[in-house]
Design a protein around this motif. Sequence first.
Motif: not given
Length: 433
Positions: A38, A229, A231, A5-7, A116-117, A40-43
Amino acid sequence: MGEVSRGARAVVVCPDIRGVSYDLDAEARLEEACGLALAIGIIVVQATIIPVRDVKPNTLFGAGQVDNIQAACALEEAELVIVDGALSPIQQRNLEEKLKLKVIDRTGLILEIFGERAATAEGRLQVELAHLDYQQSRLVRSWTHLERQRGGFGFLGGPGETQIEADRRMIRQRMARLRKELEQVRKTRALHRERRGRAPWPIIALVGYTNAGKSTLFNKMTGADVMAEDLLFATLDPTMRAVRLPGVEKAILSDTVGFISDLPTQLVAAFRATLEEVTAADVIVHVRDISNPSAAAQKSQVLAVLADLGVIDSEDGISTIPIVEAWNKWDLLDSESREELAEIAAGDDMILPISAVTGEGIDTLVTELDTLLTQGAREHHFLLPASAGQKIAWLHAHGQVLSEEEAGSDAEGPLRALHVRLTPKEFGRFESI
């Protein structure tokens, strides 16, 4: 995949296995792994290199190292562990049991990003195929109902197939269907390429390591709005737009998926078709992030893929298609590095320093591309009826008209003499009008 999951807070570990030769050093690999997370929105709450002397078949890492990872996860309140390497299904399952956390390896992480992309039908099919290929080897790990059995068919059926066998069979069937669909998509793309080869406009393909700035350059040159971006893997599907050059009325600029070191085997096969556009190009622009300390290693990765595609001869290293090196992110270099690299670039016509963000060097790049695409141009003399307005207009649009004048008349009326510079491709197209 839907498993990450993102975040999510993640600890990234980069195993540095003794005796294994890597394309990039451990620091560069760790930085790249964090970049993938990053994307994929992972911290990333902690990132570390773990030297591995002897690979443990059950967990990859030693018991003490696993304890250290567990302590780091507890300290940082991590929900996820990312291992920048390939884990066997058993290693993945055992690590999850010991750490009591979700564990994914490099292949799983890249699949998440690809899933996702991917935007086109072909991209989505390729992602699903690669994912199923990866998943079927991991049924042991991720499915909880594996020991259940289904009843046999008919009166004499034995205990029936186990759930894992049924699931594997379903995956194989789905993969077979996907391969058929992909074959159809590839045929359609081949037809499009063939059509472009007949009419067409010259093709300029942008290639390069992921995050080198291809999409930013693409947007700068075409005025398009492709996702650009900072990314890794921001672009997965080839995108094409028309561009105008001084001596070429229309050329097709193609933006391709970024290359990456140690791309998992399933993905090399699945994504090869997205790079087929490159083999049809008239000119290749190799966009390099010249500010990256690993720029040389990244270049060798890209050239290895081009050799694999047959663009570069693997024996003599000579390319069958002209390759221009665009040294991007020139604006990020300090003055000393600029001077040093500028000397190298000055000695090679096919190396051009640019900044896709500031626009520095873009005009020079456009001029060089124009020269390469028109270098085979020859001068031709045409005597055409003045009434052949369509042909005369075509020559003005596609060639460089050096002179045009009245040339008397014949039985059909007034004639016009045109002296025009045309490339062989344009001359062939004119002949077929």
